[in-house]
Motif scaffolding. Sequence first.
Motif, mmCIF file in Angstrom:
data_model
loop_
_atom_site.group_PDB
_atom_site.id
_atom_site.type_symbol
_atom_site.label_atom_id
_atom_site.label_comp_id
_atom_site.label_asym_id
_atom_site.label_seq_id
_atom_site.Cartn_x
_atom_site.Cartn_y
_atom_site.Cartn_z
ATOM 1 N N GLY A 73 0.791 -1.225 0.000
ATOM 2 C CA GLY A 73 0.000 0.000 0.000
ATOM 3 C C GLY A 73 0.820 1.271 0.000
ATOM 4 O O GLY A 73 0.278 2.364 -0.044
ATOM 5 N N GLU A 74 2.134 1.128 0.012
ATOM 6 C CA GLU A 74 3.035 2.280 0.070
ATOM 7 C C GLU A 74 2.767 3.288 -1.053
ATOM 8 O O GLU A 74 2.741 4.495 -0.813
ATOM 9 C CB GLU A 74 4.460 1.743 -0.025
ATOM 10 N N THR A 75 2.562 2.796 -2.260
ATOM 11 C CA THR A 75 2.300 3.698 -3.379
ATOM 12 C C THR A 75 0.844 3.679 -3.812
ATOM 13 O O THR A 75 0.337 4.661 -4.332
ATOM 14 C CB THR A 75 3.174 3.345 -4.600
ATOM 15 N N SER A 76 0.148 2.581 -3.567
ATOM 16 C CA SER A 76 -1.222 2.425 -4.069
ATOM 17 C C SER A 76 -2.300 2.776 -3.061
ATOM 18 O O SER A 76 -3.445 3.008 -3.430
ATOM 19 C CB SER A 76 -1.446 0.964 -4.492
ATOM 20 N N GLY A 77 -1.968 2.758 -1.781
ATOM 21 C CA GLY A 77 -2.984 2.954 -0.744
ATOM 22 C C GLY A 77 -3.752 1.686 -0.417
ATOM 23 O O GLY A 77 -4.637 1.690 0.429
ATOM 24 N N GLN A 78 -3.403 0.579 -1.066
ATOM 25 C CA GLN A 78 -4.092 -0.705 -0.875
ATOM 26 C C GLN A 78 -3.418 -1.473 0.273
ATOM 27 O O GLN A 78 -2.777 -2.485 0.075
ATOM 28 C CB GLN A 78 -4.084 -1.514 -2.176
ATOM 29 N N VAL A 79 -3.574 -0.977 1.465
ATOM 30 C CA VAL A 79 -2.841 -1.435 2.652
ATOM 31 C C VAL A 79 -3.382 -2.757 3.197
ATOM 32 O O VAL A 79 -4.580 -3.030 3.120
ATOM 33 C CB VAL A 79 -2.937 -0.349 3.752
ATOM 34 N N GLN A 80 -2.481 -3.542 3.752
ATOM 35 C CA GLN A 80 -2.859 -4.749 4.494
ATOM 36 C C GLN A 80 -2.464 -4.555 5.947
ATOM 37 O O GLN A 80 -1.296 -4.335 6.252
ATOM 38 C CB GLN A 80 -2.159 -5.997 3.936
ATOM 39 N N ARG A 81 -3.443 -4.642 6.826
ATOM 40 C CA ARG A 81 -3.201 -4.582 8.267
ATOM 41 C C ARG A 81 -3.207 -5.999 8.806
ATOM 42 O O ARG A 81 -4.120 -6.782 8.527
ATOM 43 C CB ARG A 81 -4.281 -3.767 8.972
ATOM 44 N N LEU A 82 -2.204 -6.337 9.575
ATOM 45 C CA LEU A 82 -2.070 -7.673 10.123
ATOM 46 C C LEU A 82 -3.079 -7.916 11.239
ATOM 47 O O LEU A 82 -3.266 -7.075 12.113
ATOM 48 C CB LEU A 82 -0.653 -7.866 10.672
ATOM 49 N N VAL A 83 -3.737 -9.058 11.174
ATOM 50 C CA VAL A 83 -4.597 -9.521 12.256
ATOM 51 C C VAL A 83 -3.845 -10.602 13.026
ATOM 52 O O VAL A 83 -3.792 -10.591 14.255
ATOM 53 C CB VAL A 83 -5.947 -10.056 11.718
ATOM 54 N N GLU A 84 -3.233 -11.534 12.280
ATOM 55 C CA GLU A 84 -2.469 -12.618 12.902
ATOM 56 C C GLU A 84 -1.467 -13.158 11.900
ATOM 57 O O GLU A 84 -1.760 -13.245 10.711
ATOM 58 C CB GLU A 84 -3.428 -13.728 13.336
ATOM 59 N N LEU A 85 -0.284 -13.530 12.378
ATOM 60 C CA LEU A 85 0.733 -14.156 11.535
ATOM 61 C C LEU A 85 0.941 -15.576 12.028
ATOM 62 O O LEU A 85 1.155 -15.801 13.219
ATOM 63 C CB LEU A 85 2.048 -13.372 11.610
ATOM 64 N N ARG A 86 0.850 -16.532 11.100
ATOM 65 C CA ARG A 86 0.968 -17.949 11.443
ATOM 66 C C ARG A 86 2.120 -18.587 10.691
ATOM 67 O O ARG A 86 2.408 -18.243 9.552
ATOM 68 C CB ARG A 86 -0.324 -18.694 11.085
ATOM 69 N N LEU A 87 2.724 -19.567 11.338
ATOM 70 C CA LEU A 87 3.829 -20.339 10.784
ATOM 71 C C LEU A 87 3.342 -21.763 10.558
ATOM 72 O O LEU A 87 2.675 -22.323 11.430
ATOM 73 C CB LEU A 87 4.985 -20.320 11.795
ATOM 74 N N ASP A 88 3.655 -22.349 9.399
ATOM 75 C CA ASP A 88 3.161 -23.701 9.121
ATOM 76 C C ASP A 88 3.967 -24.760 9.880
ATOM 77 O O ASP A 88 4.973 -24.455 10.520
ATOM 78 C CB ASP A 88 3.135 -23.990 7.611
ATOM 79 N N CYS A 89 3.517 -26.006 9.783
ATOM 80 C CA CYS A 89 4.089 -27.113 10.553
ATOM 81 C C CYS A 89 5.553 -27.378 10.229
ATOM 82 O O CYS A 89 6.320 -27.804 11.095
ATOM 83 C CB CYS A 89 3.263 -28.384 10.360
ATOM 84 N N ASP A 90 5.969 -27.131 8.990
ATOM 85 C CA ASP A 90 7.372 -27.327 8.609
ATOM 86 C C ASP A 90 8.212 -26.084 8.890
ATOM 87 O O ASP A 90 9.421 -26.088 8.663
ATOM 88 C CB ASP A 90 7.477 -27.683 7.125
#
Length: 140
Positions: A73-90
């Motif tokens: 979203g830095e140039t486009s304004g199409q921002v993503q706000r984090l709700v949760e970050l997950r790591l997979d089993c591997d």
Amino acid sequence: MTSYTPPHERAREAFLDAVRFDRAGLVPIIAQDAATGEVLMLAWMNRAAVEETLATGRVCYFSRSRGTLWRKGETSGQVQRLVELRLDCDRDSLLALVEQTGVACHTGRRSCFFTAIRDGAVTEIAAPLADPEALYGGAR
């Protein structure tokens, strides 16, 4: 939707240390709409991008083509706000549950996954919702 709370430094470091980055120092990440479950995009993160995302709650990726951090979203304004970050089993891929402002794809579509095989043919299943030139000036 619950708001994101940055983890304490020890938790952030433990998460970062758990991620298995590839030889180039990258890990693939899928961005998924936290409210709808819609898969929005696949991108890459390096350690700095993961660290910044966890610290700020604003999703930051690593642009392989530019070789630099890319704040969604830095140039486009199409921002993503984090709700949760997950790591997979591997521990070699990430899932970001996000609140997406506008479109996620540089083509102007809500999701980057807009091409499918239907009825034996390759079909675009979603039209652009925004003009990519206006959003990104043709850049990715």
